[in-house]
Design a protein around this motif. Structure first.
Motif, PDB file in Angstrom:
ATOM      1  N   LYS A 166       0.842  -1.214   0.000  1.00 55.87           N
ATOM      2  CA  LYS A 166       0.000   0.000   0.000  1.00 55.87           C
ATOM      3  C   LYS A 166       0.869   1.252   0.000  1.00 55.87           C
ATOM      4  O   LYS A 166       0.601   2.196  -0.738  1.00 55.87           O
ATOM      5  N   PHE A 218      -1.502  -1.159  -5.288  1.00 53.41           N
ATOM      6  CA  PHE A 218      -2.757  -1.474  -4.620  1.00 53.41           C
ATOM      7  C   PHE A 218      -3.279  -2.860  -4.954  1.00 53.41           C
ATOM      8  O   PHE A 218      -3.861  -3.519  -4.097  1.00 53.41           O
ATOM      9  N   ILE A 259      -7.473   0.226   1.174  1.00 55.69           N
ATOM     10  CA  ILE A 259      -6.897  -0.024  -0.153  1.00 55.69           C
ATOM     11  C   ILE A 259      -7.950   0.175  -1.238  1.00 55.69           C
ATOM     12  O   ILE A 259      -7.697   0.840  -2.249  1.00 55.69           O
TER      13      ILE A 259
END
Length: 179
Positions: free
Chosen positions: A109, A114, A141
């Motif tokens: 992250k 992602f 996320i």
């Protein structure tokens, strides 16, 4: 408040207390090492042997936590390759280690990878589908990926597991304001 919620709240309080007392472990290890060094100086081999054995036992019990802490420090320094190296080492030994999985997802992250972070969260949810920390990380996320519908669904799942969660309520309201 039902028994499940009471249990979760009690567990969280216990974890907070454990985190507060981690300095004690470091102090104890330092004292054992000092005892070891002093016993070497005064040639007391029995005490030296016992203190080094106790130190090794403690370190062997905490090696995963130590490696996760090292990975976290590397992540703070933006040395992501080393951070992944430490978490991957733990995951090779114990593929279901939730602390390492969470740390791995957090590193992805931070790198703004992602999809990899999401895949890592999903791997953690296969181990424990009700882990609030992984679910919360997944919400964050998905929010970064602007997938607000899935993010809201997971917020609802979290609130079903733990009805009183002000942090998730706040995130949920923030997501609703974006949509």
């Amino acid at each position: 408040m039902n028994i499940k919620t009471l249990y979760h709240e009690s567990y969280k309080r216990g974890r907070k207390k454990a985190k507060m007392w981690q300095w004690y472990d470091n102090l104890f290890l330092g004292a054992l090492i000092i005892i070891f060094l002093i016993s070497l100086i005064i040639n007391d081999w029995n005490v030296a042997f016992l203190s080094i054995v106790l130190t090794l036992i403690i370190l062997l019990n905490y090696w995963k936590m130590i490696l996760i802490k090292i990975a976290e420090n590397n992540c703070k320094k933006e040395n992501y390759d080393n951070a992944h190296k430490y978490t991957n080492y733990i995951l090779k030994k114990d593929k279901n280690n939730l602390s390492a999985i969470i740390k791995e997802a957090e590193i992805y992250k931070k790198q703004e990878k992602f999809q990899e972070a999401l895949n890592t969260c999903n791997k953690g949810l296969k181990v424990n589908p009700n882990n609030l920390e992984i679910l919360t990380l997944k919400v964050k996320i998905l929010n970064e990926m602007k997938d607000y519908a899935k993010s809201l669904n997971i917020c609802e799942i979290i609130l079903n597991i733990n009805p009183y969660n002000p942090k998730i309520e706040e995130i949920k309201n923030l997501i609703k304001s974006k949509t």
